[in-house]
Motif scaffolding. Structure first.
Motif, mmCIF file in Angstrom:
data_model
loop_
_atom_site.group_PDB
_atom_site.id
_atom_site.type_symbol
_atom_site.label_atom_id
_atom_site.label_comp_id
_atom_site.label_asym_id
_atom_site.label_seq_id
_atom_site.Cartn_x
_atom_site.Cartn_y
_atom_site.Cartn_z
ATOM 1 N N ILE A 181 -28.065 38.516 -27.357
ATOM 2 C CA ILE A 181 -27.987 39.727 -26.539
ATOM 3 C C ILE A 181 -27.119 39.430 -25.318
ATOM 4 O O ILE A 181 -27.290 38.397 -24.668
ATOM 5 C CB ILE A 181 -29.398 40.181 -26.101
ATOM 6 N N PRO A 182 -26.192 40.311 -24.963
ATOM 7 C CA PRO A 182 -25.300 40.036 -23.825
ATOM 8 C C PRO A 182 -26.057 39.962 -22.496
ATOM 9 O O PRO A 182 -27.144 40.546 -22.342
ATOM 10 C CB PRO A 182 -24.335 41.226 -23.828
ATOM 11 N N TYR A 183 -25.471 39.237 -21.556
ATOM 12 C CA TYR A 183 -25.976 39.252 -20.183
ATOM 13 C C TYR A 183 -24.817 39.496 -19.241
ATOM 14 O O TYR A 183 -23.660 39.228 -19.561
ATOM 15 C CB TYR A 183 -26.698 37.947 -19.830
ATOM 16 N N VAL A 184 -25.126 40.046 -18.048
ATOM 17 C CA VAL A 184 -24.115 40.290 -17.027
ATOM 18 C C VAL A 184 -24.608 39.697 -15.707
ATOM 19 O O VAL A 184 -25.823 39.619 -15.461
ATOM 20 C CB VAL A 184 -23.809 41.790 -16.853
ATOM 21 N N ILE A 185 -23.657 39.301 -14.888
ATOM 22 C CA ILE A 185 -23.976 38.747 -13.577
ATOM 23 C C ILE A 185 -23.897 39.849 -12.528
ATOM 24 O O ILE A 185 -22.864 40.529 -12.411
ATOM 25 C CB ILE A 185 -23.014 37.602 -13.210
ATOM 26 N N MET A 186 -24.981 40.041 -11.798
ATOM 27 C CA MET A 186 -25.012 40.994 -10.693
ATOM 28 C C MET A 186 -25.489 40.259 -9.450
ATOM 29 O O MET A 186 -26.677 39.904 -9.340
ATOM 30 C CB MET A 186 -25.943 42.172 -11.014
ATOM 31 N N PRO A 187 -24.591 39.983 -8.513
ATOM 32 C CA PRO A 187 -24.931 39.165 -7.340
ATOM 33 C C PRO A 187 -26.083 39.710 -6.499
ATOM 34 O O PRO A 187 -26.741 38.943 -5.805
ATOM 35 C CB PRO A 187 -23.621 39.149 -6.540
ATOM 36 N N ASP A 188 -26.327 41.028 -6.554
ATOM 37 C CA ASP A 188 -27.380 41.599 -5.712
ATOM 38 C C ASP A 188 -28.775 41.486 -6.327
ATOM 39 O O ASP A 188 -29.758 41.896 -5.692
ATOM 40 C CB ASP A 188 -27.064 43.070 -5.410
ATOM 41 N N MET A 189 -28.874 40.936 -7.509
ATOM 42 C CA MET A 189 -30.201 40.702 -8.087
ATOM 43 C C MET A 189 -30.908 39.606 -7.292
ATOM 44 O O MET A 189 -30.259 38.694 -6.757
ATOM 45 C CB MET A 189 -30.071 40.291 -9.549
ATOM 46 N N ASN B 276 -20.978 45.086 -10.034
ATOM 47 C CA ASN B 276 -20.210 46.181 -10.632
ATOM 48 C C ASN B 276 -20.929 46.721 -11.868
ATOM 49 O O ASN B 276 -20.856 46.138 -12.952
ATOM 50 C CB ASN B 276 -18.813 45.685 -10.991
ATOM 51 N N LEU B 277 -21.601 47.848 -11.710
ATOM 52 C CA LEU B 277 -22.329 48.456 -12.826
ATOM 53 C C LEU B 277 -21.451 49.375 -13.665
ATOM 54 O O LEU B 277 -21.802 49.699 -14.800
ATOM 55 C CB LEU B 277 -23.519 49.271 -12.309
ATOM 56 N N GLY C 279 -22.571 48.550 -5.033
ATOM 57 C CA GLY C 279 -23.343 47.652 -5.881
ATOM 58 C C GLY C 279 -24.709 47.345 -5.306
ATOM 59 O O GLY C 279 -25.714 47.332 -6.025
ATOM 60 N N ALA C 280 -24.756 47.091 -3.993
ATOM 61 C CA ALA C 280 -26.034 46.791 -3.342
ATOM 62 C C ALA C 280 -26.988 47.972 -3.426
ATOM 63 O O ALA C 280 -28.201 47.808 -3.645
ATOM 64 C CB ALA C 280 -25.793 46.401 -1.885
ATOM 65 N N ILE D 81 -29.462 55.436 -1.724
ATOM 66 C CA ILE D 81 -29.632 55.694 -3.154
ATOM 67 C C ILE D 81 -30.850 54.903 -3.645
ATOM 68 O O ILE D 81 -31.141 53.828 -3.128
ATOM 69 C CB ILE D 81 -28.361 55.267 -3.913
ATOM 70 N N LEU D 82 -31.548 55.421 -4.632
ATOM 71 C CA LEU D 82 -32.667 54.693 -5.234
ATOM 72 C C LEU D 82 -32.109 53.747 -6.290
ATOM 73 O O LEU D 82 -31.665 54.172 -7.362
ATOM 74 C CB LEU D 82 -33.674 55.656 -5.858
ATOM 75 N N GLY D 83 -32.112 52.451 -5.992
ATOM 76 C CA GLY D 83 -31.613 51.461 -6.925
ATOM 77 C C GLY D 83 -32.554 51.246 -8.088
ATOM 78 O O GLY D 83 -33.771 51.465 -7.987
ATOM 79 N N PHE D 84 -32.011 50.771 -9.210
ATOM 80 C CA PHE D 84 -32.853 50.625 -10.404
ATOM 81 C C PHE D 84 -33.938 49.568 -10.217
ATOM 82 O O PHE D 84 -35.004 49.661 -10.820
ATOM 83 C CB PHE D 84 -32.001 50.327 -11.648
ATOM 84 N N MET D 85 -33.717 48.567 -9.366
ATOM 85 C CA MET D 85 -34.747 47.557 -9.146
ATOM 86 C C MET D 85 -35.922 48.101 -8.336
ATOM 87 O O MET D 85 -37.001 47.512 -8.321
ATOM 88 C CB MET D 85 -34.155 46.333 -8.455
ATOM 89 N N GLN D 86 -35.727 49.226 -7.635
ATOM 90 C CA GLN D 86 -36.789 49.831 -6.843
ATOM 91 C C GLN D 86 -37.414 51.052 -7.523
ATOM 92 O O GLN D 86 -38.298 51.688 -6.952
ATOM 93 C CB GLN D 86 -36.228 50.243 -5.461
ATOM 94 N N HIS D 87 -36.960 51.362 -8.720
ATOM 95 C CA HIS D 87 -37.456 52.562 -9.400
ATOM 96 C C HIS D 87 -38.938 52.378 -9.730
ATOM 97 O O HIS D 87 -39.324 51.395 -10.384
ATOM 98 C CB HIS D 87 -36.655 52.810 -10.675
#
Length: 359
Positions: free
Chosen positions: A284-292, A104-105, A193-194, A206-212
């Protein structure tokens, strides 16, 4: 009076004698049958049920315990034909479901409502420059460069079909249409999310940020895992002014919690990862993103960046088309779901990834 009483007792006596004679006759009949069955020829040809009865009777005459050999007939709930038919099954309300993990971004990005299929915005791709000049010297001619950033809504779809009978017959147990609406909504969230994380950008994706292509990386310092040094090093890779945070999945979090210092103490507990500061690393905060991605050689399991520099556009929420007509001959109702959403990284320089590599 005495004569009347004696006559009554005599009548009872006669009734008792009659019943005893009947019992004697029944016993004699059973004995004759058993004797006939017990003959070797008849016994060998008898079925299993008859043999069981003969054995039980012989054990009874011999004074043995026949409990183990008695065939018991009774109603029971675990056999349908022996009584189970009278024990109905009751279905409890609700449906048991496994967790669907969603990246969830939306709490961290900019979200806008789109007024068209695509929206564009100007973006500066190169800055003007200033130079030091001496007295009487001409100014150097410099010019900023600009381009265009495009936010385009892509369409998610889902479809299911259900018979009218199923809709009608399940309504007392569960609202099946409401259940399917919730199911599709959950799956749209999972797909979003994926796509936002790993979407390829090709075709309808969509172009995901990990593939930018413009988001670069640093190495972890180890070919197979994360080193704590890289978590510190990456904080110096983002320009001052951005407000970055770490993002990774839960497996990566467990690896970070297992990191130890040279004295074999867990770094997480010794304060370097923000002890007593929930969801913080180095403050610094961190967030959990299962698709990473998971930690593995040549993967990028951690990204560090300012997620407010990602824009999400909602063109339309979930729309449902219910079609009762096209399949009316079969009594099937078709439901088609659509959702249109887009995402674009507005400032790729606000992000940096960690690659599992030492070179």
């Amino acid at each position: 009076k005495i004569e009347t009483a004696l006559n009554a007792y005599e009548q009872k006596n006669q009734d008792l004698l009659t019943r005893l004679a009947t019992k004697d006759s029944q016993i004699k009949e059973i004995e004759e049958k058993l004797i006939a069955i017990s003959s070797p020829a008849n016994y060998n040809n008898a079925n299993a049920e008859v043999k069981t009865e003969v054995k039980a009777y012989e054990d009874f005459l011999a004074g043995k315990n026949i409990t183990a050999n008695i065939e018991k007939k009774y109603l029971r709930s675990d056999t349908f034909t022996s009584g189970g038919v009278f024990v109905p099954t009751v279905q409890l309300a609700g449906i048991i479901k496994n967790i669907v993990e969603v990246s969830n971004l939306r709490p961290f990005v900019k979200v806008r409502t789109m007024g068209a299929k695509a929206e564009t915005m100007p973006v500066r791709t190169g800055t003007a420059t200033a130079n030091m000049t001496g007295e009487g010297q001409s100014a150097v001619d410099t010019q900023a460069k600009y381009g265009e950033l495009r936010l385009e809504a892509k369409k998610m779809t889902a479809k299911y079909e259900i018979t009218n009978e199923q809709i009608q017959d399940s309504e007392n147990v569960v609202d099946l249409i409401a259940e399917m609406n919730a199911e599709i909504g959950e799956q749209f969230g999972y797909l979003e999310g994926a796509q936002f994380v790993n979407g390829s950008g090709a075709g309808n994706n969509i172009l995901g940020f990990m593939q930018h292509p413009d988001i670069t990386s640093i190495n972890s310092g180890d070919p197979s895992t994360i080193l704590f040094d890289s978590l510190i090093k990456i904080t110096g890779e983002i320009k001052t002014g951005y407000k970055p945070l770490y993002a990774f999945n839960r497996k990566t979090l467990s690896t970070l919690r297992l990191l130890k210092d040279p004295t074999n103490r867990y770094i997480w507990e010794s304060g370097n990862l923000g002890v007593d500061m929930p969801s913080n690393i180095n403050g610094i905060p961190y967030v959990i993103m299962p698709d990473m991605p998971d930690i593995a050689a040549n993967t990028f399991p951690i990204i560090f960046g300012d997620f407010s520099k990602i824009m999400v556009g909602d063109r339309k929420g979930i729309t449902i088309i219910r079609n009762d007509a096209s399949l009316d001959e079969t009594g099937i109702v078709r439901f088609v779901y659509h959702r249109r959403v887009g995402m674009v990284v507005t400032n790729p320089e606000a992000f940096k990834k960690i690659k599992i590599s030492n070179s």
